[in-house]
Motif scaffolding. Sequence first.
Motif, PDB file in Angstrom:
ATOM      1  N   ILE A 111       0.812  -1.461  -0.402  1.00 18.40           N
ATOM      2  CA  ILE A 111      -0.332  -0.260  -0.188  1.00 18.40           C
ATOM      3  C   ILE A 111       1.193   1.458  -0.376  1.00 18.40           C
ATOM      4  CG2 ILE A 111      -1.523  -1.091   1.354  1.00 18.40           C
ATOM      5  CD1 ILE A 111      -0.748   0.846   3.949  1.00 18.40           C
ATOM      6  N   SER A 112       0.545   2.720  -0.762  1.00 22.04           N
ATOM      7  CA  SER A 112       0.464   3.638   0.178  1.00 22.04           C
ATOM      8  C   SER A 112       0.237   4.399   1.306  1.00 22.04           C
ATOM      9  CB  SER A 112       0.589   4.524  -0.912  1.00 22.04           C
ATOM     10  OG  SER A 112       0.996   5.787  -1.209  1.00 22.04           O
ATOM     11  N   PRO A 113       1.055   5.771   1.935  1.00 21.34           N
ATOM     12  CA  PRO A 113       0.743   5.762   2.876  1.00 21.34           C
ATOM     13  C   PRO A 113       0.113   6.992   3.043  1.00 21.34           C
ATOM     14  CG  PRO A 113       3.628   5.861   2.818  1.00 21.34           C
ATOM     15  CD  PRO A 113       3.338   4.858   2.074  1.00 21.34           C
ATOM     16  N   SER A 114      -0.411   7.427   1.248  1.00 23.08           N
ATOM     17  CA  SER A 114      -1.071   8.519   0.738  1.00 23.08           C
ATOM     18  C   SER A 114      -2.591   7.910   1.099  1.00 23.08           C
ATOM     19  CB  SER A 114      -0.771   9.311  -0.326  1.00 23.08           C
ATOM     20  OG  SER A 114      -0.946   7.828  -1.806  1.00 23.08           O
ATOM     21  N   ASP A 115      -2.901   6.813   0.890  1.00 31.85           N
ATOM     22  CA  ASP A 115      -3.883   5.926   1.361  1.00 31.85           C
ATOM     23  C   ASP A 115      -4.911   5.983   2.713  1.00 31.85           C
ATOM     24  OD1 ASP A 115      -3.693   5.480  -1.334  1.00 31.85           O
ATOM     25  OD2 ASP A 115      -3.085   3.183  -1.247  1.00 31.85           O
ATOM     26  N   PHE A 116      -3.935   6.561   3.356  1.00 33.61           N
ATOM     27  CA  PHE A 116      -4.412   6.144   4.803  1.00 33.61           C
ATOM     28  C   PHE A 116      -5.746   6.679   4.566  1.00 33.61           C
ATOM     29  CE2 PHE A 116      -3.319  10.827   3.984  1.00 33.61           C
ATOM     30  CZ  PHE A 116      -4.892  11.805   4.279  1.00 33.61           C
ATOM     31  N   GLU A 117      -6.470   7.534   4.523  1.00 28.29           N
ATOM     32  CA  GLU A 117      -7.870   7.420   4.764  1.00 28.29           C
ATOM     33  C   GLU A 117      -9.229   6.362   4.541  1.00 28.29           C
ATOM     34  OE1 GLU A 117      -9.119  11.183   2.098  1.00 28.29           O
ATOM     35  OE2 GLU A 117      -9.687  12.540   4.247  1.00 28.29           O
ATOM     36  N   GLU A 118      -8.057   5.379   3.274  1.00 26.57           N
ATOM     37  CA  GLU A 118      -8.856   4.128   3.081  1.00 26.57           C
ATOM     38  C   GLU A 118      -8.495   3.310   4.406  1.00 26.57           C
ATOM     39  OE1 GLU A 118      -8.046   2.659  -0.491  1.00 26.57           O
ATOM     40  OE2 GLU A 118      -7.046   4.585  -1.656  1.00 26.57           O
ATOM     41  N   PHE A 119      -7.684   3.645   5.009  1.00 31.89           N
ATOM     42  CA  PHE A 119      -7.478   2.513   6.162  1.00 31.89           C
ATOM     43  C   PHE A 119      -8.486   2.955   7.668  1.00 31.89           C
ATOM     44  CE2 PHE A 119      -4.816   1.533   3.222  1.00 31.89           C
ATOM     45  CZ  PHE A 119      -4.822   0.222   2.464  1.00 31.89           C
ATOM     46  N   GLY A 120      -8.823   4.287   7.392  1.00 27.15           N
ATOM     47  CA  GLY A 120      -9.866   4.938   9.030  1.00 27.15           C
ATOM     48  C   GLY A 120      -8.698   5.826   9.579  1.00 27.15           C
ATOM     49  N   PHE A 121      -7.817   6.468   8.972  1.00 21.58           N
ATOM     50  CA  PHE A 121      -6.844   7.427   9.338  1.00 21.58           C
ATOM     51  C   PHE A 121      -6.977   8.516   8.846  1.00 21.58           C
ATOM     52  CE2 PHE A 121      -4.845   3.168   9.587  1.00 21.58           C
ATOM     53  CZ  PHE A 121      -4.248   3.417  10.922  1.00 21.58           C
ATOM     54  N   ASN A 122      -7.263   9.653   9.921  1.00 19.92           N
ATOM     55  CA  ASN A 122      -7.582  11.437   9.600  1.00 19.92           C
ATOM     56  C   ASN A 122      -5.870  11.672   8.940  1.00 19.92           C
ATOM     57  OD1 ASN A 122      -9.479  11.419  10.856  1.00 19.92           O
ATOM     58  ND2 ASN A 122      -8.682  11.427  12.906  1.00 19.92           N
ATOM     59  N   SER A 123      -4.842  11.333   8.901  1.00 24.38           N
ATOM     60  CA  SER A 123      -3.767  11.412   8.362  1.00 24.38           C
ATOM     61  C   SER A 123      -2.862  10.377   7.942  1.00 24.38           C
ATOM     62  CB  SER A 123      -2.568  13.187   9.381  1.00 24.38           C
ATOM     63  OG  SER A 123      -2.554  11.847  10.289  1.00 24.38           O
ATOM     64  N   SER A 124      -1.977  10.697   7.464  1.00 24.20           N
ATOM     65  CA  SER A 124      -0.628  10.077   7.168  1.00 24.20           C
ATOM     66  C   SER A 124      -0.035   9.730   7.924  1.00 24.20           C
ATOM     67  CB  SER A 124       0.012  10.532   5.787  1.00 24.20           C
ATOM     68  OG  SER A 124       1.136  11.335   5.920  1.00 24.20           O
ATOM     69  N   GLN A 125      -0.054  10.650   8.953  1.00 25.19           N
ATOM     70  CA  GLN A 125       1.384  10.122  10.743  1.00 25.19           C
ATOM     71  C   GLN A 125       0.208   9.834  11.725  1.00 25.19           C
ATOM     72  OE1 GLN A 125       0.090  13.280   8.719  1.00 25.19           O
ATOM     73  NE2 GLN A 125       2.304  14.269   7.700  1.00 25.19           N
ATOM     74  N   ASN A 126      -0.558   9.597  11.170  1.00 28.56           N
ATOM     75  CA  ASN A 126      -1.750   8.686  12.328  1.00 28.56           C
ATOM     76  C   ASN A 126      -2.023   7.859  11.964  1.00 28.56           C
ATOM     77  OD1 ASN A 126      -2.912  10.602  14.174  1.00 28.56           O
ATOM     78  ND2 ASN A 126      -4.876  10.924  13.443  1.00 28.56           N
ATOM     79  N   MET A 127      -1.018   7.333  11.115  1.00 24.49           N
ATOM     80  CA  MET A 127      -1.242   5.614  10.438  1.00 24.49           C
ATOM     81  C   MET A 127       0.261   5.067  10.516  1.00 24.49           C
ATOM     82  SD  MET A 127      -2.179   3.967   6.391  1.00 24.49           S
ATOM     83  CE  MET A 127      -1.111   4.515   5.328  1.00 24.49           C
ATOM     84  N   ARG A 128       0.609   6.745  10.170  1.00 22.80           N
ATOM     85  CA  ARG A 128       2.224   6.402  10.558  1.00 22.80           C
ATOM     86  C   ARG A 128       3.024   5.377  11.809  1.00 22.80           C
ATOM     87  NH1 ARG A 128       6.390   3.743   8.657  1.00 22.80           N
ATOM     88  NH2 ARG A 128       8.291   4.928   9.329  1.00 22.80           N
ATOM     89  N   GLY A 129       2.009   5.889  12.585  1.00 20.53           N
ATOM     90  CA  GLY A 129       2.687   5.255  14.161  1.00 20.53           C
ATOM     91  C   GLY A 129       2.525   3.261  14.133  1.00 20.53           C
ATOM     92  N   GLN A 130       1.241   3.701  13.111  1.00 21.43           N
ATOM     93  CA  GLN A 130       0.388   1.939  13.189  1.00 21.43           C
ATOM     94  C   GLN A 130       1.707   1.114  12.582  1.00 21.43           C
ATOM     95  OE1 GLN A 130      -0.989   0.619  15.676  1.00 21.43           O
ATOM     96  NE2 GLN A 130      -1.748   3.017  16.041  1.00 21.43           N
TER      97      GLN A 130
END
Length: 172
Positions: A111-130
């Motif tokens: 996946i791409s970090p820019s797809d963060f919304e598709e995974f239920g995150f508010n930002s790529s930084q929030n997804m980055r932690g996981q």
Amino acid sequence: MPLARDSIDDLISARVREFDLNSDTAPPVGVRSFTHIFRILNENLRDALKFSGDFSVWLYENDNYSSDSDRLHELFEIWLAEQSDQYAMSINVPPRAWKLFDEICERGGSISPSDFEEFGFNSSQNMRGQVARLENADMVTSELDETDHRRKTINVMAKGWLLRHHRTGYAS
């Protein structure tokens, strides 16, 4: 170019025939076992070869070799389950990271970090932690795009695919 799923049986069969020294022996990892690990590891030939080699060493070190190919496949499945169980017991990631991991696997492992919304995150930084938690557990890796160094891709690693096998109840 990736090796096509439907050609792996023929490839491994030809290799086994080429190196067959006598009909009383069987290769430690036969066609059935190799195809099995190849599929579990998302058709990654290098990783499948590595796990096959590790199993062969385990057979030798534990004096478990058998000339019966069905018995060898059974031992391979047991060994693989033990490997994935050991990985699973050593992993400590929060439920949200597991959810992201499962979603990445369901999408083919990349996946791409820019797809963060598709995974239920508010930002790529929030997804980055996981993602960082999954990286620390050696389940995924973040790689820079070879042509555009501003773009990253998150990919499931071999250990991650083996954990996925464990999490899905060893279903192929």
